[in-house]
Design a protein around this motif. Structure first.
Motif, PDB file in Angstrom:
ATOM      1  N   HIS A   1      -7.343  18.079   6.381  1.00  0.00           N
ATOM      2  CA  HIS A   1      -6.346  16.902   6.238  1.00  0.00           C
ATOM      3  C   HIS A   1      -5.856  16.563   7.405  1.00  0.00           C
ATOM      4  O   HIS A   1      -4.739  16.765   7.713  1.00  0.00           O
ATOM      5  CB  HIS A   1      -5.214  17.424   5.180  1.00  0.00           C
ATOM      6  N   TRP A   2      -6.686  16.077   8.215  1.00  0.00           N
ATOM      7  CA  TRP A   2      -6.602  15.332   9.403  1.00  0.00           C
ATOM      8  C   TRP A   2      -6.100  16.122  10.821  1.00  0.00           C
ATOM      9  O   TRP A   2      -5.842  15.634  11.893  1.00  0.00           O
ATOM     10  CB  TRP A   2      -5.455  14.292   9.375  1.00  0.00           C
ATOM     11  N   ASP A   3      -6.219  17.440  10.872  1.00  0.00           N
ATOM     12  CA  ASP A   3      -5.576  18.264  11.789  1.00  0.00           C
ATOM     13  C   ASP A   3      -6.829  18.915  12.541  1.00  0.00           C
ATOM     14  O   ASP A   3      -7.061  20.185  12.628  1.00  0.00           O
ATOM     15  CB  ASP A   3      -4.514  19.402  11.352  1.00  0.00           C
TER      16      ASP A   3
ATOM     17  N   LEU B   1     -12.947  16.889   2.396  1.00  0.00           N
ATOM     18  CA  LEU B   1     -12.000  16.239   3.330  1.00  0.00           C
ATOM     19  C   LEU B   1     -10.918  15.328   2.486  1.00  0.00           C
ATOM     20  O   LEU B   1     -11.446  14.963   1.424  1.00  0.00           O
ATOM     21  CB  LEU B   1     -12.941  15.020   3.957  1.00  0.00           C
ATOM     22  N   ASN B   2      -9.884  15.064   2.991  1.00  0.00           N
ATOM     23  CA  ASN B   2      -8.999  14.103   2.481  1.00  0.00           C
ATOM     24  C   ASN B   2      -8.976  12.886   3.136  1.00  0.00           C
ATOM     25  O   ASN B   2      -8.907  12.684   4.380  1.00  0.00           O
ATOM     26  CB  ASN B   2      -7.770  14.803   2.571  1.00  0.00           C
ATOM     27  N   GLU B   3      -9.331  11.845   2.622  1.00  0.00           N
ATOM     28  CA  GLU B   3      -9.377  10.371   2.989  1.00  0.00           C
ATOM     29  C   GLU B   3     -10.065  10.354   4.156  1.00  0.00           C
ATOM     30  O   GLU B   3      -9.214   9.941   5.394  1.00  0.00           O
ATOM     31  CB  GLU B   3      -7.763  10.132   3.026  1.00  0.00           C
ATOM     32  N   PRO B   4     -11.251  10.556   4.279  1.00  0.00           N
ATOM     33  CA  PRO B   4     -12.061  10.080   5.620  1.00  0.00           C
ATOM     34  C   PRO B   4     -11.905   8.731   6.068  1.00  0.00           C
ATOM     35  O   PRO B   4     -11.888   8.448   7.452  1.00  0.00           O
ATOM     36  CB  PRO B   4     -13.412  10.310   5.164  1.00  0.00           C
TER      37      PRO B   4
ATOM     38  N   ILE C   1      -9.255  11.113  -6.335  1.00  0.00           N
ATOM     39  CA  ILE C   1      -8.847   9.723  -5.799  1.00  0.00           C
ATOM     40  C   ILE C   1      -7.409   9.817  -5.268  1.00  0.00           C
ATOM     41  O   ILE C   1      -6.481  10.356  -6.211  1.00  0.00           O
ATOM     42  CB  ILE C   1      -9.132   8.685  -6.755  1.00  0.00           C
ATOM     43  N   ASN C   2      -6.967   9.323  -4.083  1.00  0.00           N
ATOM     44  CA  ASN C   2      -5.608   9.371  -3.898  1.00  0.00           C
ATOM     45  C   ASN C   2      -5.311   7.650  -4.168  1.00  0.00           C
ATOM     46  O   ASN C   2      -6.207   6.875  -3.500  1.00  0.00           O
ATOM     47  CB  ASN C   2      -5.418   9.692  -2.448  1.00  0.00           C
ATOM     48  N   TYR C   3      -4.058   7.340  -4.673  1.00  0.00           N
ATOM     49  CA  TYR C   3      -3.864   5.975  -4.800  1.00  0.00           C
ATOM     50  C   TYR C   3      -2.480   5.843  -4.726  1.00  0.00           C
ATOM     51  O   TYR C   3      -1.530   6.572  -5.436  1.00  0.00           O
ATOM     52  CB  TYR C   3      -4.354   5.673  -6.208  1.00  0.00           C
ATOM     53  N   TYR C   4      -2.031   4.870  -4.079  1.00  0.00           N
ATOM     54  CA  TYR C   4      -0.731   4.544  -3.953  1.00  0.00           C
ATOM     55  C   TYR C   4      -0.180   3.078  -4.274  1.00  0.00           C
ATOM     56  O   TYR C   4       0.933   2.691  -4.755  1.00  0.00           O
ATOM     57  CB  TYR C   4      -0.019   4.763  -2.497  1.00  0.00           C
ATOM     58  N   ASN C   5      -1.105   2.232  -3.979  1.00  0.00           N
ATOM     59  CA  ASN C   5      -0.996   0.683  -4.159  1.00  0.00           C
ATOM     60  C   ASN C   5      -2.039   0.066  -4.004  1.00  0.00           C
ATOM     61  O   ASN C   5      -3.065   0.405  -3.364  1.00  0.00           O
ATOM     62  CB  ASN C   5       0.231   0.222  -2.968  1.00  0.00           C
TER      63      ASN C   5
ATOM     64  N   ASP D   1       7.496   0.293   1.726  1.00  0.00           N
ATOM     65  CA  ASP D   1       7.332  -1.356   1.566  1.00  0.00           C
ATOM     66  C   ASP D   1       6.070  -1.252   1.108  1.00  0.00           C
ATOM     67  O   ASP D   1       5.348  -2.245   1.255  1.00  0.00           O
ATOM     68  CB  ASP D   1       7.365  -2.162   3.007  1.00  0.00           C
ATOM     69  N   TRP D   2       5.446  -0.252   0.273  1.00  0.00           N
ATOM     70  CA  TRP D   2       4.243  -0.551  -0.701  1.00  0.00           C
ATOM     71  C   TRP D   2       4.685  -1.068  -1.832  1.00  0.00           C
ATOM     72  O   TRP D   2       5.496  -0.557  -2.500  1.00  0.00           O
ATOM     73  CB  TRP D   2       3.606   1.130  -0.659  1.00  0.00           C
ATOM     74  N   PRO D   3       3.952  -2.073  -2.605  1.00  0.00           N
ATOM     75  CA  PRO D   3       4.092  -2.594  -3.839  1.00  0.00           C
ATOM     76  C   PRO D   3       3.966  -1.426  -4.972  1.00  0.00           C
ATOM     77  O   PRO D   3       3.162  -0.704  -4.912  1.00  0.00           O
ATOM     78  CB  PRO D   3       2.960  -3.581  -4.015  1.00  0.00           C
TER      79      PRO D   3
ATOM     80  N   LEU E   1       0.654  15.247  -8.155  1.00  0.00           N
ATOM     81  CA  LEU E   1       1.534  14.326  -7.615  1.00  0.00           C
ATOM     82  C   LEU E   1       1.743  14.654  -6.078  1.00  0.00           C
ATOM     83  O   LEU E   1       1.924  15.788  -5.673  1.00  0.00           O
ATOM     84  CB  LEU E   1       2.991  14.851  -8.363  1.00  0.00           C
ATOM     85  N   TRP E   2       1.801  13.548  -5.261  1.00  0.00           N
ATOM     86  CA  TRP E   2       2.278  13.557  -3.844  1.00  0.00           C
ATOM     87  C   TRP E   2       3.586  13.432  -3.707  1.00  0.00           C
ATOM     88  O   TRP E   2       4.021  12.090  -3.919  1.00  0.00           O
ATOM     89  CB  TRP E   2       1.465  12.753  -2.857  1.00  0.00           C
ATOM     90  N   SER E   3       4.365  14.307  -3.255  1.00  0.00           N
ATOM     91  CA  SER E   3       4.216  15.604  -2.781  1.00  0.00           C
ATOM     92  C   SER E   3       5.246  16.692  -3.232  1.00  0.00           C
ATOM     93  O   SER E   3       6.362  16.344  -3.974  1.00  0.00           O
ATOM     94  CB  SER E   3       4.084  15.601  -1.353  1.00  0.00           C
TER      95      SER E   3
ATOM     96  N   PHE F   1       6.641  15.773   7.022  1.00  0.00           N
ATOM     97  CA  PHE F   1       6.331  15.085   8.031  1.00  0.00           C
ATOM     98  C   PHE F   1       5.220  13.756   7.683  1.00  0.00           C
ATOM     99  O   PHE F   1       4.189  14.214   7.485  1.00  0.00           O
ATOM    100  CB  PHE F   1       5.638  15.885   9.014  1.00  0.00           C
ATOM    101  N   GLU F   2       5.790  12.669   7.376  1.00  0.00           N
ATOM    102  CA  GLU F   2       4.957  11.569   6.845  1.00  0.00           C
ATOM    103  C   GLU F   2       4.147  10.960   8.178  1.00  0.00           C
ATOM    104  O   GLU F   2       4.431   9.752   8.476  1.00  0.00           O
ATOM    105  CB  GLU F   2       5.767  10.540   6.097  1.00  0.00           C
ATOM    106  N   TRP F   3       3.390  11.625   8.866  1.00  0.00           N
ATOM    107  CA  TRP F   3       2.565  11.149   9.936  1.00  0.00           C
ATOM    108  C   TRP F   3       3.266  10.259  10.809  1.00  0.00           C
ATOM    109  O   TRP F   3       4.129  10.714  11.191  1.00  0.00           O
ATOM    110  CB  TRP F   3       1.313  10.518   9.428  1.00  0.00           C
TER     111      TRP F   3
END
Ligand code: FCB
Length: 477
Positions: A133-135, A184-187, A316-320, A355-357, A429-431, A436-438
């Motif tokens: 997860h990106w580290d 992998l998370n979200e390559p 699948i990760n989905y936000y908008n 600001d994500w729909p 559910l995230w989270s 720490f939101e990047w």
């Protein structure tokens, strides 16, 4: 039918119930919650370096302490029990279990994850582990030292090989106590936010390097899948998986030009991963669209076969959703080869603190698309959630009705997709915790548990109590 639809005959809302055995979880990631950045032999990752680079992360925040989860494991597992999840998705910090990204595993680092997995199992919660997860260990991003091939980050093939070695170490240590392994998370974020737009670590802005990174992340997934299968005990029931943040794309206008904009982004955001992993091929249109940047000669014979090793499910990760049109976009763009062709348009409707729909239909569209395009592949929603500006009121309560509404509509969309034949086996559910939101640091709160970062005090938000009820009754009322 969802809770929001009235029953056609009675006019009352019908309850929404998920299939028995549906997995209800929450998700987190190591760098976002653990802290303890220099303890027990952990070495810096690209996020430690990036967050220390002035101007990269809001407010100069770093993950040094984060939600201090490393020291509050028992308390956090008690929270998971209180919410009543059946599954918990966490990530393993590569520089904690294999400092510098090479050589033997650190037993002290592994011990933390052994303790985590054992405590989850004791609590009756299935562990779902993400390996990346990106580290990335910073040493694997820095240029190779004299006499070494390791370094240069994901644009280099060696990094994929290092990842397979690390996957083997973790697989051998945690064995089949982990129910689901995610390579992998979200390559897409790792490759394109990391190496093309540069808004994530390591912060490079080189679109050709980003395309190489995407291929080497795919290769890392394939090699790690093979390494995990070899490391797990024979007959292990553990499932192997990959998590993608597929884009739910919509044309602004139903015109050939806007549909072509959708095709271009679909190639470089979705099919760049789906085609190699599930079909063992590169999207031909992507190769054409990016011809000015690369000839793709870094894809070697046999790579696509390695990448397409069978897996057991897709996360699948989905936000908008994302709305596109023929036009131009700002550079450096996270979509190599599209900036002079594609424009992005804000989707209408209410928005979260990012600001994500808010638009649950996008999740339904993705799940039913995958139902059609990948028949027989089990799906899981491995992340979904929303940030709002939550605060504890004078009585100590955290009321977050907007998050509850967001979650309700998205869980209803998952149910609708299942009813329409999408094989979705779980929702994470995230989270669990504010974290720490990047690049946004601690300014955005995604948790269903509020964290006061000055005291590390945890408080269940209303949404956590609401989610506990959803899990308890197996759906929505
Ligand atoms: C996803 C990331 C996760 C978190 C959410 C909000 O892209 O996987 O770590 O930051 O977005």
């Amino acid at each position: 039918m969802t809770a929001v639809d009235a029953h056609p005959l009675t006019g009352t809302a019908a309850p929404v119930r998920f299939p028995t055995g549906f997995r209800w979880g929450t998700a987190t990631a190591a760098y976002q919650i653990e802290g303890a950045a220099t303890e027990d032999g952990r070495t810096p990752s690209i996020w430690d370096t990036f967050s220390r680079t002035p101007g990269k992360v809001r407010n100069g925040d770093t993950g040094d302490i984060a939600a201090d989860h490393y020291h509050r494991l028992d308390e956090d597992i008690a929270l998971l029990k209180e919410v009543g999840v059946t599954d918990y998705r966490f990530s393993v910090s590569w520089p904690r279990v294999q400092p510098t990204g090479q050589g033997p595993a650190s037993q002290r680092g592994l011990d933390f994850y052994r303790r985590l997995v054992d405590s989850l199992l004791e609590a009756g919660i299935r562990p779902v582990a993400t390996l990346y997860h990106w580290d990335l260990p910073q040493e694997l991003e820095s240029p190779p030292a004299a006499g070494s091939t390791a370094g240069g980050g994901w644009p280099e093939r060696d990094t994929a090989e290092r990842f397979a070695e690390y996957a083997h170490l973790v697989g051998a240590a945690l064995g089949d106590r982990v129910a689901t392994w995610t390579t992998l998370n979200e390559p897409w974020c790792a490759a394109f936010l990391g190496y093309a737009s540069g808004v994530h670590a390591p912060g490079r802005t080189d679109p050709a390097a980003a395309l190489r990174a995407a291929h080497h992340l795919n290769l890392a997934h394939g090699l790690a899948t093979r390494a995990l299968r070899a490391a797990l005990p024979a007959g292990s029931p553990a499932e192997l998986s990959l998590t993608l943040n597929l884009h739910a794309l919509r044309p602004l206008h139903d015109t050939p030009a806007d549909r072509d904009a959708v095709r271009r982004i679909d190639a470089v955001a979705n099919r760049v991963f789906l085609d190699p992993v599930f079909h063992g091929r590169l999207p031909e249109d992507l190769v054409e669209d990016t011809a000015a940047l690369t000839d793709w000669a870094f894809v070697r014979d046999g790579d696509l076969e390695t990448i397409s090793a069978p897996i057991d499910s897709l996360g699948i990760n989905y936000y908008n959703p994302t709305v596109v049109t023929a036009g131009t976009s700002d550079t450096p763009s996270p979509y190599p080869g599209t900036a002079d062709r594609v424009g992005f348009v804000p989707a209408p409707g209410p928005r979260t603190a990012m600001d994500w729909p808010v638009d649950a239909d996008g999740l339904y569209e993705l799940l039913t698309r995958l139902r059609d395009e990948l028949p027989g592949t089990p799906l899981m929603v491995t992340e979904n959630g929303a940030a709002y500006d939550d605060y504890a009121d004078p009585s100590g309560a955290v009321h977050d009705p907007e998050r509850v509404a967001y979650l309700r509509s998205h869980i209803a969309a998952v149910h609708r997709a299942i009813e329409d034949g999408a094989p979705v086996g779980g929702y994470f559910l995230w989270s669990l915790l504010d974290n720490f939101e990047w690049a946004y640091g601690y300014s955005k709160r995604f948790g269903v548990v509020h964290v006061d970062f000055a005291t590390q005090r945890r408080t269940l938000k209303d949404s956590a109590r609401w989610y506990a009820q959803v899990i308890g009754r197996g759906g929505l009322d």
